[in-house]
Motif scaffolding. Sequence first.
Motif, PDB file in Angstrom:
ATOM      1  N   GLN A 164      20.425 -27.658  13.730  1.00 47.10           N
ATOM      2  CA  GLN A 164      19.978 -26.421  14.366  1.00 47.10           C
ATOM      3  C   GLN A 164      20.402 -26.428  15.822  1.00 47.10           C
ATOM      4  O   GLN A 164      20.287 -27.442  16.523  1.00 47.10           O
ATOM      5  N   VAL A 165      20.930 -25.306  16.272  1.00 53.74           N
ATOM      6  CA  VAL A 165      21.387 -25.190  17.656  1.00 53.74           C
ATOM      7  C   VAL A 165      20.197 -25.307  18.593  1.00 53.74           C
ATOM      8  O   VAL A 165      19.147 -24.685  18.375  1.00 53.74           O
ATOM      9  N   ASN A 166      20.369 -26.120  19.621  1.00 50.60           N
ATOM     10  CA  ASN A 166      19.323 -26.283  20.626  1.00 50.60           C
ATOM     11  C   ASN A 166      18.927 -24.930  21.206  1.00 50.60           C
ATOM     12  O   ASN A 166      19.785 -24.119  21.557  1.00 50.60           O
ATOM     13  N   LYS A 167      17.629 -24.692  21.293  1.00 53.87           N
ATOM     14  CA  LYS A 167      17.129 -23.387  21.735  1.00 53.87           C
ATOM     15  C   LYS A 167      17.633 -23.035  23.127  1.00 53.87           C
ATOM     16  O   LYS A 167      18.041 -21.897  23.386  1.00 53.87           O
ATOM     17  N   ASP A 168      17.624 -24.006  24.044  1.00 51.21           N
ATOM     18  CA  ASP A 168      18.072 -23.728  25.409  1.00 51.21           C
ATOM     19  C   ASP A 168      19.544 -23.326  25.435  1.00 51.21           C
ATOM     20  O   ASP A 168      19.938 -22.381  26.126  1.00 51.21           O
ATOM     21  N   LYS A 169      20.347 -24.051  24.653  1.00 54.58           N
ATOM     22  CA  LYS A 169      21.774 -23.724  24.627  1.00 54.58           C
ATOM     23  C   LYS A 169      22.000 -22.369  23.972  1.00 54.58           C
ATOM     24  O   LYS A 169      22.816 -21.565  24.434  1.00 54.58           O
ATOM     25  N   ASP A 170      21.268 -22.107  22.896  1.00 53.32           N
ATOM     26  CA  ASP A 170      21.375 -20.812  22.211  1.00 53.32           C
ATOM     27  C   ASP A 170      21.079 -19.673  23.184  1.00 53.32           C
ATOM     28  O   ASP A 170      21.834 -18.704  23.289  1.00 53.32           O
ATOM     29  N   GLU A 171      19.980 -19.787  23.905  1.00 55.18           N
ATOM     30  CA  GLU A 171      19.591 -18.720  24.826  1.00 55.18           C
ATOM     31  C   GLU A 171      20.566 -18.613  25.987  1.00 55.18           C
ATOM     32  O   GLU A 171      20.842 -17.519  26.482  1.00 55.18           O
ATOM     33  N   MET A 172      21.092 -19.757  26.433  1.00 61.34           N
ATOM     34  CA  MET A 172      22.024 -19.739  27.543  1.00 61.34           C
ATOM     35  C   MET A 172      23.329 -19.042  27.150  1.00 61.34           C
ATOM     36  O   MET A 172      23.855 -18.203  27.899  1.00 61.34           O
ATOM     37  N   VAL A 173      23.847 -19.348  25.969  1.00 61.82           N
ATOM     38  CA  VAL A 173      25.078 -18.695  25.516  1.00 61.82           C
ATOM     39  C   VAL A 173      24.818 -17.215  25.261  1.00 61.82           C
ATOM     40  O   VAL A 173      25.675 -16.377  25.533  1.00 61.82           O
ATOM     41  N   GLU A 174      23.625 -16.896  24.767  1.00 59.72           N
ATOM     42  CA  GLU A 174      23.302 -15.482  24.556  1.00 59.72           C
ATOM     43  C   GLU A 174      23.300 -14.732  25.884  1.00 59.72           C
ATOM     44  O   GLU A 174      23.778 -13.594  25.968  1.00 59.72           O
ATOM     45  N   ARG A 175      22.772 -15.347  26.917  1.00 57.20           N
ATOM     46  CA  ARG A 175      22.789 -14.702  28.238  1.00 57.20           C
ATOM     47  C   ARG A 175      24.226 -14.502  28.713  1.00 57.20           C
ATOM     48  O   ARG A 175      24.564 -13.472  29.297  1.00 57.20           O
ATOM     49  N   GLU A 176      25.074 -15.480  28.460  1.00 58.17           N
ATOM     50  CA  GLU A 176      26.469 -15.339  28.855  1.00 58.17           C
ATOM     51  C   GLU A 176      27.141 -14.228  28.051  1.00 58.17           C
ATOM     52  O   GLU A 176      27.961 -13.467  28.585  1.00 58.17           O
TER      53      GLU A 176
END
Length: 816
Positions: A340-352
């Motif tokens: 599962q993709v790390n939540k912080d990384k998921d949200e960070m890429v989504e912001r980008e």
Amino acid sequence: MEKKENKDQTSREAIPMTTTVVSAPADSSLMYKSGSEKHSSVTSMVPHLHKKRERSSPIDSPHHHHPHKSSKTSMSLGDQLSGRRMSKRKRVKVEYKEMDDKLANLSEDEYYSEEERNVKKDKKGSDVEEKEESETDEPKGLEGAAFSARLPSDKLTSQEAACFPDVIQSPPQTQKLFLYIRNRLLQLWMESPKVQLTFENSLPEIEAPYNSDVPFIMRVHAYLERHGYINYGVYKRLKPLPAKQDWKVLIIGAGISGLVAARQLQSFGVDVTILEARDRVGGRVATFRKGPYVADLGAMVVTGLGGNPMAIVSKQVNMELAKIKQKCPLYQSAGNTTIQVNKDKDEMVEREFNRLLEATSYMSHQLDFNSINSKPLSLGQSLELVIKLQEKQVKEKKLDFYKNILSIQEQMKVIQAKMLTLQDKIKILHDQHRDAFEVKLPREITAEFLVRSKHRDLVEAWKEYDELKEKQKELDDKVQEMSDNPPSDVYLSSIDRQILDWHFANLEFANATPLSTLSLKHWDQDDDFEFSGNHLTVRNGYSCVPVALAETLDIKLNTVVRQVRYNLTSGVEVVTNTSKGQGTYTYKADAVLCTLPLGVLKQSPPAVQFVPPLPEWKTSAIQRMGYGNLNKVVLCFDKIFWDPSVNLFGHVGSTTASRGELFLFWNLYKAPVLLALVAGEAAQIMENVSDDVIVGRCLAVLRGVFGQTAVPQPKETVVTRWRADPWSRGSYSYVAAGSSGSDYDLMATPVTTAPVAGTASTNLPKLFFAGEHTIRNYPATVHGALLSGLREAGRITDQLLGPSYAPPAAPRPTPK
């Protein structure tokens, strides 16, 4: 038909592709340091707008109306972009606040299955989010009634002004009277949409002094009924259907728009026949049903109820609506395993992802960068351009980093040389001071002066040495700090790019097309008209709607339209044969409503011949507009092996080219059914792959996520191929590069023919158009198709029977 924006597109000279396009930001790279986020980029020039993670229903969703380019003088970039929409991770912006959940008329049991109600996992965060969304203030009373009908409560629309010119020319009190009566009638209808709202029953509900002008109230009631604001859908009639007039209308297509238009025309006394090529009604609303299994193969999401006409239909028809929870974990392959993709990384890429979209919006609407070499720029091209600029800035920043290191080291070398020189000077001064100091007391004045001057020089030399030493330490610390925090070597790591591609695939799902085909300037032109409220799914299958709408209608199934002749002095003729190509038959009528999907209209050679050929303005709009493709894989199991409390989970592809392949799985129904989505380029590619191979890939993905032994073979499977379907040729429309919202208006415009000399013919239109591709503000949606059917039914009836809301003295045409 699932989904999911208005200015004329013009070709512009290409702007030199330099970094000035996005020159404002200072930083440019995504960096991951010790679990914390160090994130900045070219696109960080935009304000950080908060957005919900809504991966659920780009299917039935609309678009946005960007203002024209604004001043680029003294405004900051943040000011210029403030208030602009961020992304298309559906849905992010709504025009109105959410309507009451009672609109759906649902109980808790209807919302959730037994498995979901039994789940006791910690979900307080999502519960709070849903509670905050559902408890927002919404219009009530008369204002709420106007809101639900997509009308302003305190002023007339342009259509109302055209239909009631006497009201517009009257004092403000008359306009207020009209608005009160209109809003009150809307309110009465929405309070009881299962029963016909007759003029006789509504009159006693109009309070004094607004009830004094009975003929005026009758006109307002007739207007609302004629144009589909009241008494539409499936409801109990209190008055029998009016006797059929001498007017006959043919409708091509038994999709939502055709069915709704037919019911309306029938209720006005017009004789209506629907010609449908399929062996069922519904068009792109199609539901797979077998035993306990239910799955929608086409439209499956109601995108909010606030202002949505489907809110009325959901009360009339047995639609089991259920909220779609927005939580969507992502899973990514890591070697031989899936994690599962790390939540912080998921949200960070989504912001980008959101920043990238905002940067493309800035390029288009602020810099007016919408073409290259006179060719319209697509959203996909623009995104990749911004990414390349990001990567360029990362390299430039890395180069600047090393340049700064070398510059500091050069400064340190100079300081080191000065310190060595000072050391020699201090040694000499120290010896000189010692020799002078050793002269016995009392010293002569010159000897004492020498001692003191050498002491002074020695102190100053040590002070200068200490300052240089401190400066050297500062520079050394700075070098160390820079070495410990170097700029990123890349803008996006390979893993980051894969997650970003998942978001791009989700956007391609929303628009049913690769991003490389979407208009940069107009792709989201309808966003201002999105409905508020939770997205919902129809648990008992969306086809319950067209089936209910089809009752009492004259529908000819398995009837393929081959030719439409609309230049006859006596009306129109539609030539048909059976779905097997047999038995030619010609239907005659006074007018024809064409609800053929845009994909069928775009076919070459044409599937339907129009005589005379459609005018150039119509065919050009057909060619400019885009018609996308989105496919699903239905997997029916004997048991649930996934988290029943999660409606969505994503699978991150390994390459950009395959990012849309099985990227999102839906868990929506009471039975153990999963829906896998295929979007973007993969949607077309996989139409040429066998069912067995596609299902096998689905199972491989699922077994990577849940384990080899946890995922059994499915009991039933269905793979859609909407592009290959001869009666749809795709999923739904989108704004292609070179097109704009204006093309939707052109598609909605009826076609007229020149009057024939020496005959009594007129140039009144006989060929009308409806469907999701004909409604600018609500394209690519079921509710858009419905509203287009209401629109055309009102237009056709006004032409045939005359406006029932006109002042009594207005002349009316008579049947020829």
